[in-house]
Design a protein around this motif. Structure first.
Motif, mmCIF file in Angstrom:
data_model
loop_
_atom_site.group_PDB
_atom_site.id
_atom_site.type_symbol
_atom_site.label_atom_id
_atom_site.label_comp_id
_atom_site.label_asym_id
_atom_site.label_seq_id
_atom_site.Cartn_x
_atom_site.Cartn_y
_atom_site.Cartn_z
ATOM 1 N N ARG A 124 -94.469 22.979 -23.405
ATOM 2 C CA ARG A 124 -94.708 23.059 -21.967
ATOM 3 C C ARG A 124 -95.312 24.403 -21.612
ATOM 4 N NH1 ARG A 124 -95.533 18.702 -21.665
ATOM 5 N NH2 ARG A 124 -96.332 19.348 -19.683
ATOM 6 N N ALA A 125 -96.195 24.384 -20.658
ATOM 7 C CA ALA A 125 -96.748 25.626 -20.128
ATOM 8 C C ALA A 125 -95.719 26.251 -19.193
ATOM 9 C CB ALA A 125 -98.042 25.347 -19.374
ATOM 10 N N LYS A 126 -95.836 27.536 -18.989
ATOM 11 C CA LYS A 126 -94.907 28.245 -18.098
ATOM 12 C C LYS A 126 -94.939 27.609 -16.710
ATOM 13 C CE LYS A 126 -93.747 32.825 -16.437
ATOM 14 N NZ LYS A 126 -94.092 34.246 -16.479
ATOM 15 N N GLN A 127 -93.775 27.358 -16.167
ATOM 16 C CA GLN A 127 -93.581 26.825 -14.827
ATOM 17 C C GLN A 127 -94.329 25.516 -14.595
ATOM 18 O OE1 GLN A 127 -94.640 30.073 -12.244
ATOM 19 N NE2 GLN A 127 -92.742 31.145 -12.648
ATOM 20 N N ALA A 128 -94.428 24.691 -15.629
ATOM 21 C CA ALA A 128 -95.076 23.393 -15.493
ATOM 22 C C ALA A 128 -94.021 22.299 -15.593
ATOM 23 C CB ALA A 128 -96.125 23.202 -16.581
ATOM 24 N N SER A 129 -94.193 21.255 -14.796
ATOM 25 C CA SER A 129 -93.262 20.128 -14.869
ATOM 26 C C SER A 129 -93.857 19.044 -15.760
ATOM 27 C CB SER A 129 -92.976 19.585 -13.475
ATOM 28 O OG SER A 129 -94.140 19.008 -12.936
ATOM 29 N N PHE A 130 -93.018 18.123 -16.197
ATOM 30 C CA PHE A 130 -93.468 17.011 -17.018
ATOM 31 C C PHE A 130 -92.620 15.796 -16.676
ATOM 32 C CE2 PHE A 130 -90.310 19.492 -19.189
ATOM 33 C CZ PHE A 130 -89.447 18.585 -19.764
ATOM 34 N N THR A 131 -93.218 14.627 -16.748
ATOM 35 C CA THR A 131 -92.486 13.391 -16.463
ATOM 36 C C THR A 131 -92.407 12.558 -17.734
ATOM 37 O OG1 THR A 131 -94.482 12.224 -15.752
ATOM 38 C CG2 THR A 131 -93.179 13.311 -14.040
ATOM 39 N N PHE A 132 -91.380 11.720 -17.804
ATOM 40 C CA PHE A 132 -91.245 10.815 -18.940
ATOM 41 C C PHE A 132 -90.394 9.625 -18.522
ATOM 42 C CE2 PHE A 132 -87.920 13.996 -19.229
ATOM 43 C CZ PHE A 132 -86.773 13.275 -19.508
ATOM 44 N N ARG A 133 -90.627 8.498 -19.231
ATOM 45 C CA ARG A 133 -89.863 7.276 -18.997
ATOM 46 C C ARG A 133 -88.904 7.041 -20.155
ATOM 47 N NH1 ARG A 133 -95.135 5.549 -17.477
ATOM 48 N NH2 ARG A 133 -95.403 4.629 -19.548
ATOM 49 N N VAL A 134 -87.805 6.346 -19.853
ATOM 50 C CA VAL A 134 -86.814 5.961 -20.859
ATOM 51 C C VAL A 134 -86.583 4.460 -20.742
ATOM 52 C CG1 VAL A 134 -84.421 6.215 -21.636
ATOM 53 C CG2 VAL A 134 -85.692 8.223 -20.808
ATOM 54 N N GLY A 135 -86.668 3.780 -21.865
ATOM 55 C CA GLY A 135 -86.398 2.352 -21.919
ATOM 56 C C GLY A 135 -85.180 2.084 -22.783
ATOM 57 N N GLY A 136 -84.866 0.827 -22.961
ATOM 58 C CA GLY A 136 -83.723 0.460 -23.782
ATOM 59 C C GLY A 136 -83.632 -1.049 -23.926
ATOM 60 N N THR A 137 -82.621 -1.480 -24.649
ATOM 61 C CA THR A 137 -82.390 -2.899 -24.906
ATOM 62 C C THR A 137 -81.067 -3.321 -24.278
ATOM 63 O OG1 THR A 137 -83.599 -2.767 -26.991
ATOM 64 C CG2 THR A 137 -82.102 -4.647 -26.714
ATOM 65 N N LEU A 138 -81.127 -4.287 -23.364
ATOM 66 C CA LEU A 138 -79.930 -4.858 -22.741
ATOM 67 C C LEU A 138 -79.462 -6.009 -23.615
ATOM 68 C CD1 LEU A 138 -78.032 -4.977 -20.239
ATOM 69 C CD2 LEU A 138 -79.645 -6.656 -19.283
ATOM 70 N N GLY A 173 -67.319 -5.619 -9.093
ATOM 71 C CA GLY A 173 -66.240 -6.483 -8.645
ATOM 72 C C GLY A 173 -65.519 -7.196 -9.772
ATOM 73 N N GLY A 174 -65.793 -6.799 -11.004
ATOM 74 C CA GLY A 174 -65.145 -7.465 -12.134
ATOM 75 C C GLY A 174 -64.936 -6.502 -13.285
ATOM 76 N N THR A 175 -64.572 -7.054 -14.414
ATOM 77 C CA THR A 175 -64.311 -6.236 -15.604
ATOM 78 C C THR A 175 -65.252 -6.596 -16.754
ATOM 79 O OG1 THR A 175 -62.634 -7.809 -16.360
ATOM 80 C CG2 THR A 175 -61.878 -5.944 -15.008
ATOM 81 N N GLN A 176 -66.096 -7.592 -16.579
ATOM 82 C CA GLN A 176 -66.999 -8.024 -17.634
ATOM 83 C C GLN A 176 -68.037 -6.915 -17.907
ATOM 84 O OE1 GLN A 176 -66.425 -9.745 -14.810
ATOM 85 N NE2 GLN A 176 -65.062 -11.330 -15.581
ATOM 86 N N THR A 177 -68.484 -6.853 -19.171
ATOM 87 C CA THR A 177 -69.413 -5.787 -19.556
ATOM 88 C C THR A 177 -70.588 -6.316 -20.368
ATOM 89 O OG1 THR A 177 -68.202 -5.301 -21.587
ATOM 90 C CG2 THR A 177 -67.566 -4.059 -19.613
ATOM 91 N N MET A 178 -71.614 -5.509 -20.445
ATOM 92 C CA MET A 178 -72.768 -5.657 -21.336
ATOM 93 C C MET A 178 -73.092 -4.245 -21.806
ATOM 94 S SD MET A 178 -75.542 -8.203 -19.549
ATOM 95 C CE MET A 178 -75.653 -7.384 -17.972
ATOM 96 N N THR A 179 -73.965 -4.132 -22.798
ATOM 97 C CA THR A 179 -74.372 -2.800 -23.238
ATOM 98 C C THR A 179 -75.881 -2.655 -23.224
ATOM 99 O OG1 THR A 179 -74.428 -3.411 -25.576
ATOM 100 C CG2 THR A 179 -72.348 -2.479 -24.726
ATOM 101 N N VAL A 180 -76.305 -1.411 -23.053
ATOM 102 C CA VAL A 180 -77.704 -1.040 -23.248
ATOM 103 C C VAL A 180 -77.706 -0.152 -24.482
ATOM 104 C CG1 VAL A 180 -79.715 0.183 -22.344
ATOM 105 C CG2 VAL A 180 -78.264 -1.135 -20.798
ATOM 106 N N SER A 181 -78.567 -0.472 -25.436
ATOM 107 C CA SER A 181 -78.646 0.295 -26.674
ATOM 108 C C SER A 181 -80.112 0.585 -26.995
ATOM 109 C CB SER A 181 -77.985 -0.476 -27.820
ATOM 110 O OG SER A 181 -78.630 -1.732 -27.994
ATOM 111 N N ASN A 182 -80.331 1.219 -28.121
ATOM 112 C CA ASN A 182 -81.692 1.528 -28.575
ATOM 113 C C ASN A 182 -82.530 2.191 -27.486
ATOM 114 O OD1 ASN A 182 -81.071 0.330 -31.076
ATOM 115 N ND2 ASN A 182 -81.641 -1.679 -30.279
#
Length: 172
Positions: free
Chosen positions: A136-150, A116-125
């Protein structure tokens, strides 16, 4: 036909109407269960959950940091956590063959804009849980998390800020 015959038939009909009635109980309502599945194409990545910095209060400039290896949250400067459920973004990926996959995160800040506005912040790092190259093994899935700095300004306008960032999984 004699009246005795009529009486016999009426008596038989009356007895038939008085025969015991079998009661049928209604079945208990069905219990529902949710069903889910993640369809993962070979050499792909799918978001499981969004990055969320929770609810913050600001007195002076500072940061809010989501660290994916320990899955922790911290603040610096005049940024104070006041609720919500901060969490790293989480993804699931897959590769079609036994291979090394390379997970790439943004190397430039991502802009969040106030709803509802134009103000901004950034996420970096942006930071990745574990190594960016994974075998990875054939046909195997893997999960991972991603973080950052607000990055929060001292005079940040109150509101909800939203934005996006890209994650890429490359297969050689």
């Amino acid at each position: 036909m004699t009246s005795g015959g009529r009486v016999s038939r009426l008596l038989i009909l009356a007895l038939a109407l008085l025969a015991p009635v079998t009661m049928v109980r209604a079945a208990a309502p069905a219990t529902q269960s949710n069903v889910s599945a993640a369809i993962i194409l070979p050499v792909s990545v799918t978001k499981l959950s969004d990055m969320d910095f929770g609810n913050l209060s600001v007195t002076t400039a500072g940061t809010a940091v989501l660290e994916p290896n320990a899955d922790t949250f911290s603040t610096t400067g005049g940024v104070i956590a006041i609720g919500g459920v901060p969490q790293c973004a989480e993804f699931v990926g897959a590769s079609k063959d036994s291979a090394v996959v390379n997970i790439k995160l943004p190397n430039k800040p991502s802009t969040l804009t106030r709803v509802g506005g134009t103000q901004t912040m950034t996420v970096s790092n942006f930071t990745l849980q574990g190594q960016n190259k994974r075998t990875r093994a054939k046909q195997a899935s893997f999960t991972f998390r991603v973080g950052g700095t607000l990055n929060v300004a001292a005079n940040q306008v109150e509101g909800t800020y939203v934005g996006t960032f890209d994650v890429t999984v490359q297969y050689p």
